[in-house]
Design an enzyme around this catalytic site. Structure first.
Site, short mmCIF file in Angstrom:
data_model
loop_
_atom_site.label_atom_id
_atom_site.label_comp_id
_atom_site.label_asym_id
_atom_site.label_seq_id
_atom_site.Cartn_x
_atom_site.Cartn_y
_atom_site.Cartn_z
N ARG A 46 0.85 -1.20 0.00
CA ARG A 46 0.00 0.00 0.00
C ARG A 46 0.88 1.24 0.00
NH1 ARG A 46 -1.38 1.61 4.57
NH2 ARG A 46 -2.23 -0.33 5.40
N TYR A 98 -16.84 16.91 -14.34
CA TYR A 98 -17.12 15.49 -14.48
C TYR A 98 -18.18 15.10 -13.42
CZ TYR A 98 -16.49 10.46 -14.21
OH TYR A 98 -16.72 9.11 -14.18
N ASP A 170 -7.72 18.93 -14.14
CA ASP A 170 -8.02 17.57 -14.56
C ASP A 170 -7.68 17.49 -16.06
OD1 ASP A 170 -9.29 15.25 -15.51
OD2 ASP A 170 -10.90 15.38 -14.04
N LYS A 195 -9.01 6.35 -18.81
CA LYS A 195 -9.35 6.87 -20.12
C LYS A 195 -8.15 6.76 -21.07
CE LYS A 195 -12.92 7.66 -17.60
NZ LYS A 195 -13.20 8.92 -16.93
C1 LIG Z 1 -13.60 9.33 -15.62
C2 LIG Z 1 -13.21 10.64 -15.12
C3 LIG Z 1 -12.94 10.86 -13.76
C4 LIG Z 1 -13.09 9.77 -12.73
O1 LIG Z 1 -12.24 8.71 -12.96
P1 LIG Z 1 -12.53 7.17 -12.59
O2 LIG Z 1 -11.30 6.50 -13.07
O3 LIG Z 1 -13.76 6.77 -13.31
O4 LIG Z 1 -12.70 7.13 -11.11
C5 LIG Z 1 -12.54 12.12 -13.37
N1 LIG Z 1 -12.41 13.12 -14.26
C6 LIG Z 1 -12.67 12.94 -15.57
C7 LIG Z 1 -12.51 14.07 -16.49
C8 LIG Z 1 -13.07 11.71 -16.05
O5 LIG Z 1 -13.36 11.56 -17.34
#
Ligand SMILES: *Cc1c(COP(=O)(O)O)cnc(C)c1O
Length: 380
Positions: A46, A98, A170, A195
């Site tokens: 961890r 998001y 982000d 993503k």
């Molecule tokens: C998918 C997403 C998140 C969250 O991520 P997870 O991996 O689904 O927890 C946060 N910000 C953006 C822009 C995203 O597309």
């Protein structure tokens, strides 16, 4: 080293023990100690794991950042940033956030007395005007989800700097291949590696990158304290994905540009959101701060709720699914999927109408994608 070389080499040398050219998956929870309390640098997975460290170094280097941290999901990374703050902190966040980030802000952190102001950051003065005495974070993304609004990251970062406020960007939609927020002045870059960074729709993961040693030490403390860490296999898979990031992004952009153009000229399409169109409000800022315009295209079908859904169900190749950034094209209906947890009134106010569709353009042959869209639009 340059970007394409870093994505293959950084953080992941050939294995010194065996010469293996692929960085090993250290599938272990704990590590032998030499004497009680004396370790070879690893005590418990961890806290640290070699495969995770390789990934953290690789992502940091792609963002031209010093320090990286990997998480078991993008929201795990979001939560860890929020852990930096004292109770009753104020956060200025972009209105086109998001859905999951909006949910953790308003459904969880509001409970702890956190206060959020959501503003349209296309006008950076809205950010300046929203600052309060207890404002601790300016939270933005560009392009946004799902309307692909473009925010001037440099201008927002400047406001943060002048006021001693942490700026979080982000960068999930753009990826470091297209945009590097730390170079534009941001303090922390956040990713859902689920993503584009992983890119193959087979991992859930997140990451943070910063140049500040102080922020890194604090974030690392919470990473270990909270424990939302990724499994070694998942780290390996994201490392594998990163190796083709630039190739994939070029193709995502090529395909998205062609699809945006096609939709723009289709009589059954009411509106197209793509930052690469010269008619897009943020086109000039996007051109300045991004290398290309990305693989996401949103659009309004000239149809009601029912017919928009019919169009989505008529697609044969493009998959109806949440998420984005995969080699496979994915399409979604934000109002009933990704943004279903946003109250309907707020949703409509923010332009997330019942006929809005968000397409994550994959890297298939674009002619097949165009054929699929063309045929499905004929059905309504
Ligand atoms: C998918 C997403 C998140 C969250 O991520 P997870 O991996 O689904 O927890 C946060 N910000 C953006 C822009 C995203 O597309």
């Amino acid at each position: 080293m340059r970007f394409d070389t870093k994505s293959i080499h950084q953080g992941q040398p050939n294995d010194p023990l065996t010469g293996a050219v692929s960085f090993p998956i250290y599938q272990t929870s704990t590590y032998q100690q030499i004497e009680p309390g004396i370790t070879k640098g690893y005590s418990y997975s961890r806290t640290e794991n070699p495969t995770r460290i390789a990934l953290e170094k690789a992502i940091a280097s792609l963002e031209n950042g010093k320090y990286g941290l990997a998480f078991s999901s993008g929201l795990g990374a979001v939560n860890t940033v929020l852990n930096l703050l004292e109770k009753n902190s104020h956060i200025i966040a972009i209105d086109d956030l998001y859905g999951g980030t909006y949910r953790i802000f308003t459904k969880l952190y509001k409970k702890f007395g956190f206060d959020f102001t959501f503003v349209d950051m296309r006008n950076v003065e809205n950010v300046r005007n929203a600052i309060k005495k207890n404002t601790k974070i300016i939270w933005l993304k560009s392009p946004t989800n799902p309307l692909l609004k473009i925010v001037d990251i440099k201008a927002c970062a400047q406001i943060g700097k002048e006021n001693g406020i942490i700026v979080v960007v982000d960068n999930t939609f753009a990826t470091p291949y297209l945009q590097k927020p730390l170079e534009l002045g941001a303090d922390i870059v956040l990713h859902s590696t689920t993503k584009y960074l992983n890119g193959h729709a087979d991992v859930i993961g997140g990451a943070l990158v910063t140049n500040s040693e102080k922020l890194y030490e604090e974030l690392k403390f919470y990473q270990n304290a909270v424990g939302a860490v990724p499994a070694p296999l998942d780290c390996f898979l994201v490392l594998r994905g990163l190796k083709t990031l630039s190739l994939r992004m070029e193709k995502h952009c090529d395909n998205a540009e062609k699809i945006a153009e096609f939709l723009l000229n289709h009589p059954k399409i009411k509106k197209v959101y793509y930052p690469g169109l010269s008619t897009h409000k943020g086109f000039h800022i996007a051109k300045r701060q991004m290398k290309r315009f990305g693989g996401m295209v949103s659009f309004e079908v000239d149809a009601d709720f029912e017919n928009t859904r019919k169009f989505l169900c008529s697609l044969k190749l493009i998959t109806l699914a949440e998420s984005l950034g995969a080699v496979k094209s994915l399409i979604c209906h934000p109002a009933s999927m990704t943004h279903a947890s946003v109250e309907p009134k707020v949703r409509i106010e923010r332009g997330i109408t019942d006929n809005l569709v968000r397409l994550s353009v994959g890297i298939e042959d674009v002619m097949d994608l165009l054929d699929d869209l063309f045929s499905a639009l004929k059905k309504i």
